[in-house]
Write a protein that holds these residues in place. Structure first.
Motif, PDB file in Angstrom:
ATOM      1  N   ASN A 269      -4.212  -4.088   0.451  1.00 52.24           N
ATOM      2  CA  ASN A 269      -3.898  -5.503   0.271  1.00 52.24           C
ATOM      3  C   ASN A 269      -3.568  -5.802  -1.192  1.00 52.24           C
ATOM      4  OD1 ASN A 269      -3.751  -8.274   1.254  1.00 52.24           O
ATOM      5  ND2 ASN A 269      -5.678  -8.632   0.164  1.00 52.24           N
ATOM      6  N   LEU A 270      -4.350  -5.245  -2.095  1.00 52.41           N
ATOM      7  CA  LEU A 270      -4.148  -5.436  -3.527  1.00 52.41           C
ATOM      8  C   LEU A 270      -2.799  -4.890  -3.977  1.00 52.41           C
ATOM      9  CD1 LEU A 270      -5.439  -6.173  -6.332  1.00 52.41           C
ATOM     10  CD2 LEU A 270      -6.352  -3.839  -6.362  1.00 52.41           C
ATOM     11  N   ILE A 271      -2.481  -3.673  -3.569  1.00 51.17           N
ATOM     12  CA  ILE A 271      -1.234  -3.030  -3.990  1.00 51.17           C
ATOM     13  C   ILE A 271      -0.021  -3.772  -3.447  1.00 51.17           C
ATOM     14  CG2 ILE A 271       0.167  -0.944  -3.706  1.00 51.17           C
ATOM     15  CD1 ILE A 271      -2.535   0.631  -3.840  1.00 51.17           C
ATOM     16  N   LEU A 272      -0.070  -4.160  -2.168  1.00 48.61           N
ATOM     17  CA  LEU A 272       1.079  -4.847  -1.574  1.00 48.61           C
ATOM     18  C   LEU A 272       1.295  -6.229  -2.193  1.00 48.61           C
ATOM     19  CD1 LEU A 272       0.691  -3.891   2.190  1.00 48.61           C
ATOM     20  CD2 LEU A 272       2.406  -3.063   0.566  1.00 48.61           C
ATOM     21  N   ASN A 273       0.244  -6.845  -2.701  1.00 46.76           N
ATOM     22  CA  ASN A 273       0.376  -8.160  -3.340  1.00 46.76           C
ATOM     23  C   ASN A 273       0.662  -8.067  -4.830  1.00 46.76           C
ATOM     24  OD1 ASN A 273      -0.023 -10.314  -1.340  1.00 46.76           O
ATOM     25  ND2 ASN A 273      -2.025  -9.381  -1.014  1.00 46.76           N
ATOM     26  N   LEU A 386       5.177   4.967   5.293  1.00 48.55           N
ATOM     27  CA  LEU A 386       5.638   3.612   5.636  1.00 48.55           C
ATOM     28  C   LEU A 386       6.134   2.913   4.370  1.00 48.55           C
ATOM     29  CD1 LEU A 386       2.626   2.699   7.949  1.00 48.55           C
ATOM     30  CD2 LEU A 386       4.883   3.484   8.680  1.00 48.55           C
ATOM     31  N   PRO A 387       7.249   3.369   3.800  1.00 47.10           N
ATOM     32  CA  PRO A 387       7.708   2.849   2.510  1.00 47.10           C
ATOM     33  C   PRO A 387       8.114   1.380   2.530  1.00 47.10           C
ATOM     34  CG  PRO A 387       9.372   4.276   3.486  1.00 47.10           C
ATOM     35  CD  PRO A 387       8.138   4.425   4.317  1.00 47.10           C
ATOM     36  N   THR A 388       8.447   0.832   3.703  1.00 47.55           N
ATOM     37  CA  THR A 388       8.838  -0.582   3.779  1.00 47.55           C
ATOM     38  C   THR A 388       7.682  -1.469   4.219  1.00 47.55           C
ATOM     39  OG1 THR A 388       9.636  -0.352   6.068  1.00 47.55           O
ATOM     40  CG2 THR A 388      11.228   0.060   4.296  1.00 47.55           C
ATOM     41  N   MET A 389       6.495  -0.930   4.209  1.00 47.00           N
ATOM     42  CA  MET A 389       5.306  -1.663   4.652  1.00 47.00           C
ATOM     43  C   MET A 389       5.119  -2.946   3.832  1.00 47.00           C
ATOM     44  SD  MET A 389       1.508  -0.010   4.997  1.00 47.00           S
ATOM     45  CE  MET A 389       1.479   0.491   3.257  1.00 47.00           C
ATOM     46  N   ARG A 390       4.799  -4.036   4.506  1.00 47.19           N
ATOM     47  CA  ARG A 390       4.549  -5.314   3.842  1.00 47.19           C
ATOM     48  C   ARG A 390       3.513  -6.091   4.649  1.00 47.19           C
ATOM     49  NH1 ARG A 390       9.347  -5.039   6.299  1.00 47.19           N
ATOM     50  NH2 ARG A 390       9.826  -6.546   7.963  1.00 47.19           N
ATOM     51  N   ILE A 391       2.965  -7.113   4.042  1.00 39.24           N
ATOM     52  CA  ILE A 391       1.942  -7.921   4.699  1.00 39.24           C
ATOM     53  C   ILE A 391       2.599  -8.896   5.656  1.00 39.24           C
ATOM     54  CG2 ILE A 391       0.156  -9.665   4.316  1.00 39.24           C
ATOM     55  CD1 ILE A 391      -0.482  -8.244   1.685  1.00 39.24           C
ATOM     56  N   ALA A 392       2.174  -8.865   6.915  1.00 38.22           N
ATOM     57  CA  ALA A 392       2.742  -9.745   7.935  1.00 38.22           C
ATOM     58  C   ALA A 392       2.089 -11.122   7.907  1.00 38.22           C
ATOM     59  CB  ALA A 392       2.583  -9.115   9.320  1.00 38.22           C
ATOM     60  N   LYS A 393       0.769 -11.140   7.706  1.00 37.01           N
ATOM     61  CA  LYS A 393       0.010 -12.391   7.607  1.00 37.01           C
ATOM     62  C   LYS A 393      -1.016 -12.232   6.502  1.00 37.01           C
ATOM     63  CE  LYS A 393       0.241 -13.424  12.593  1.00 37.01           C
ATOM     64  NZ  LYS A 393      -0.585 -13.645  13.820  1.00 37.01           N
ATOM     65  N   GLY A 405     -14.960  -7.207   1.964  1.00 39.96           N
ATOM     66  CA  GLY A 405     -13.947  -6.476   2.710  1.00 39.96           C
ATOM     67  C   GLY A 405     -13.173  -7.410   3.610  1.00 39.96           C
ATOM     68  N   LEU A 406     -12.199  -6.846   4.312  1.00 37.87           N
ATOM     69  CA  LEU A 406     -11.306  -7.635   5.144  1.00 37.87           C
ATOM     70  C   LEU A 406     -11.684  -7.528   6.614  1.00 37.87           C
ATOM     71  CD1 LEU A 406      -7.901  -6.652   3.483  1.00 37.87           C
ATOM     72  CD2 LEU A 406      -9.461  -8.514   2.868  1.00 37.87           C
ATOM     73  N   GLU A 407     -11.486  -8.637   7.308  1.00 38.50           N
ATOM     74  CA  GLU A 407     -11.645  -8.664   8.760  1.00 38.50           C
ATOM     75  C   GLU A 407     -10.400  -8.103   9.428  1.00 38.50           C
ATOM     76  OE1 GLU A 407     -14.054  -9.027  11.735  1.00 38.50           O
ATOM     77  OE2 GLU A 407     -14.646 -10.376  10.109  1.00 38.50           O
ATOM     78  N   ARG A 408      -9.241  -8.486   8.888  1.00 43.31           N
ATOM     79  CA  ARG A 408      -7.959  -8.019   9.415  1.00 43.31           C
ATOM     80  C   ARG A 408      -6.973  -7.870   8.260  1.00 43.31           C
ATOM     81  NH1 ARG A 408      -8.891 -12.240  12.697  1.00 43.31           N
ATOM     82  NH2 ARG A 408      -7.126 -13.428  11.886  1.00 43.31           N
ATOM     83  N   LEU A 409      -6.075  -6.902   8.391  1.00 38.51           N
ATOM     84  CA  LEU A 409      -4.972  -6.736   7.463  1.00 38.51           C
ATOM     85  C   LEU A 409      -3.751  -6.375   8.298  1.00 38.51           C
ATOM     86  CD1 LEU A 409      -3.841  -6.701   4.631  1.00 38.51           C
ATOM     87  CD2 LEU A 409      -4.562  -4.315   4.411  1.00 38.51           C
ATOM     88  N   GLU A 410      -3.003  -7.402   8.667  1.00 37.48           N
ATOM     89  CA  GLU A 410      -1.857  -7.221   9.555  1.00 37.48           C
ATOM     90  C   GLU A 410      -0.593  -6.900   8.740  1.00 37.48           C
ATOM     91  OE1 GLU A 410      -1.442 -10.058  12.729  1.00 37.48           O
ATOM     92  OE2 GLU A 410      -3.580 -10.605  12.583  1.00 37.48           O
ATOM     93  N   LEU A 411      -0.026  -5.729   9.022  1.00 36.94           N
ATOM     94  CA  LEU A 411       1.128  -5.229   8.284  1.00 36.94           C
ATOM     95  C   LEU A 411       2.319  -5.078   9.216  1.00 36.94           C
ATOM     96  CD1 LEU A 411      -0.692  -2.387   6.299  1.00 36.94           C
ATOM     97  CD2 LEU A 411      -0.332  -4.761   5.582  1.00 36.94           C
ATOM     98  N   GLU A 412       3.495  -5.039   8.618  1.00 37.42           N
ATOM     99  CA  GLU A 412       4.723  -4.762   9.377  1.00 37.42           C
ATOM    100  C   GLU A 412       5.669  -3.957   8.488  1.00 37.42           C
ATOM    101  OE1 GLU A 412       6.154  -8.643  10.328  1.00 37.42           O
ATOM    102  OE2 GLU A 412       6.900  -9.053   8.288  1.00 37.42           O
ATOM    103  N   TRP A 413       6.629  -3.309   9.130  1.00 34.53           N
ATOM    104  CA  TRP A 413       7.613  -2.494   8.399  1.00 34.53           C
ATOM    105  C   TRP A 413       8.911  -2.394   9.197  1.00 34.53           C
ATOM    106  CZ3 TRP A 413       2.749  -0.861   9.817  1.00 34.53           C
ATOM    107  CH2 TRP A 413       2.678  -0.103  10.999  1.00 34.53           C
TER     108      TRP A 413
END
Length: 413
Positions: A269-273, A386-393, A405-413
């Motif tokens: 989550n930290l890296i993607l943001n 998953l090089p195009t991975m990004r946060i969906a929500k 910690g996180l309850e959910r980390l929804e990703l998409e690519w």
């Protein structure tokens, strides 16, 4: 800007802060910044004890032998003013009685020596192929879906699978281990309820029964696993007692995955943001190590450890009596601007010294080499596959403190 939930009196160093306030537990780093701006040593009114958030103080406290994780070896329950043990927590208390996390020398030294045989770096490094294969297998399972909840399909699976394999617990028990662990660690959290206590006690009883049964199997038919190793005598001929075996196995299973699950989610989550290029963050082994350590620094999964004063003493101008309990906020110490300039900024290029996420001193986390290896393998593979991975929500933070910690980390690519 000081958060609205943060009420601090500089004259008395008294802080009022509700740890269950979503504004705090969803972004505790902002609260920690306010602590450093006010006073990194303070009386937390809701917790009714002194807390330390400064790097130097926390580092010193973790190593100061005038403080300990155990107090009943030098004071009786009556002297401490404690109530008698509660019957509904008998199984939990029994499981905790010989916990590595709660003992002091010489018991701690003996137990840690017996267990540490399996956690030296050269033994942990042998797990690299197994961890690598597991990461690829998991990604193979959801890559084609175009998205996933990373906690459910990746972050939770890796640590529990590896620690279970190390100890010798069958893979089909993984979900049960997670359920027991989640219920068990409720006892460590602020604001626990009586229902939490009953669930923790039930988990401790079932956990212990399972370990005892599995140990009987290993005595009859030893294998190349940690449980079989713990059943063998040390060089001086000493064995773990049944209580020690149960407590130690529970600690290893809980600590061996609970924090790493949170850390994988927090780090991704930290890296993607961050806006930084993952390719550069994981360009080689040196870059990977720096990135992982910075993730541990700025998004630590375990925030608080406590110690008992084993004698009358003074620390940072505070007079403490034998039997007083104090808290150390490891995650806040990692954000001390006196140690880490621009502490809220994610900078993998930092070279300002070690973070305190694994503690220090004789209780330094025995599983640190394993946690680091899992992170150093899992994150580069995930971002490469998953090089195009990004946060969906936006990530959902768990409603707990002092585990972050996180309850959910929804990703998409």
């Amino acid at each position: 800007m000081t958060p609205s939930y943060f009420k601090f009196d500089p004259a008395t160093r008294r802080l009022s802060l509700d740890a269950r306030d979503p504004a705090f537990y969803r972004n505790p780093n902002a609260g920690y910044a306010a602590m450093h701006a006010g006073s990194p040593t303070f009386w937390w009114e809701e917790q009714n004890q002194w807390y330390f958030a400064g790097y130097d103080n926390v580092n010193a406290l973790l190593r100061d032998r005038r403080f300990g994780r155990q107090i009943t070896h030098v004071m009786s329950r009556e002297e401490l003013g404690w109530q008698p043990p509660q019957p509904h927590l008998a199984d939990f208390d029994r499981a905790e009685s010989k916990s590595l996390l709660s003992l002091e020398p010489p018991e701690h030294t003996r137990l840690r020596t017996l267990v540490n045989r399996a956690f030296v770096s050269r033994h942990i490094e042998r797990l690299r192929p197994e961890i690598t294969a597991l990461c690829h297998k998991l990604i193979d399972g959801f890559e084609k879906d175009g998205g996933t909840d990373l906690l459910d399909t990746f972050a939770e699976v890796i640590p529990v699978t590896i620690i279970a394999s190390m100890i010798g617990v069958p893979l089909d028990m993984s979900q049960q281990l997670l359920d027991w662990s989640h219920d068990y660690v409720r006892m460590y959290m602020f604001g626990k309820t009586e229902e939490d206590e009953h669930r923790a006690n039930k988990a401790a009883r079932e956990f212990a029964d399972y370990v005892i049964g599995l140990a009987a199997e290993r005595r009859a038919e030893p294998r190349d696993d940690l449980l079989s190793l713990m059943l063998q005598p040390a060089r001086d001929g000493q064995y773990l007692t049944e209580e020690e075996l149960v407590s130690t196995t529970i600690v290893l299973l809980n600590a061996g995955h609970e924090a790493t699950v949170h850390q994988i989610g927090n780090a991704v989550n930290l890296i993607l943001n961050s806006g930084l290029d993952p390719k550069s963050l994981f360009a080689d082994s040196a870059a990977t190590e720096r990135t992982i350590e910075e993730c541990f620094r700025i998004s630590a999964p375990v925030h608080i450890f406590k110690r008992w004063a084993l004698e009358d003493l003074e620390f940072d101008g505070i007079s403490l009596k034998k039997g007083d309990e104090v808290g150390m906020i490891l995650a806040a110490a990692n954000l001390d601007p006196r140690k880490f300039p621009d502490p809220l900024e994610f900078k993998p290029s930092r070279d300002e010294g070690a973070n305190l996420s694994f503690g220090a001193g004789i209780h330094f986390c025995i599983g640190a080499p394993l946690a680091r290896l899992e992170m150093q393998i899992a994150l580069p593979i995930l971002f490469e596959r998953l090089p195009t991975m990004r946060i969906a929500k936006p990530a959902v933070v768990k409603d707990v403190y002092h585990f972050h910690g996180l309850e959910r980390l929804e990703l998409e690519w």
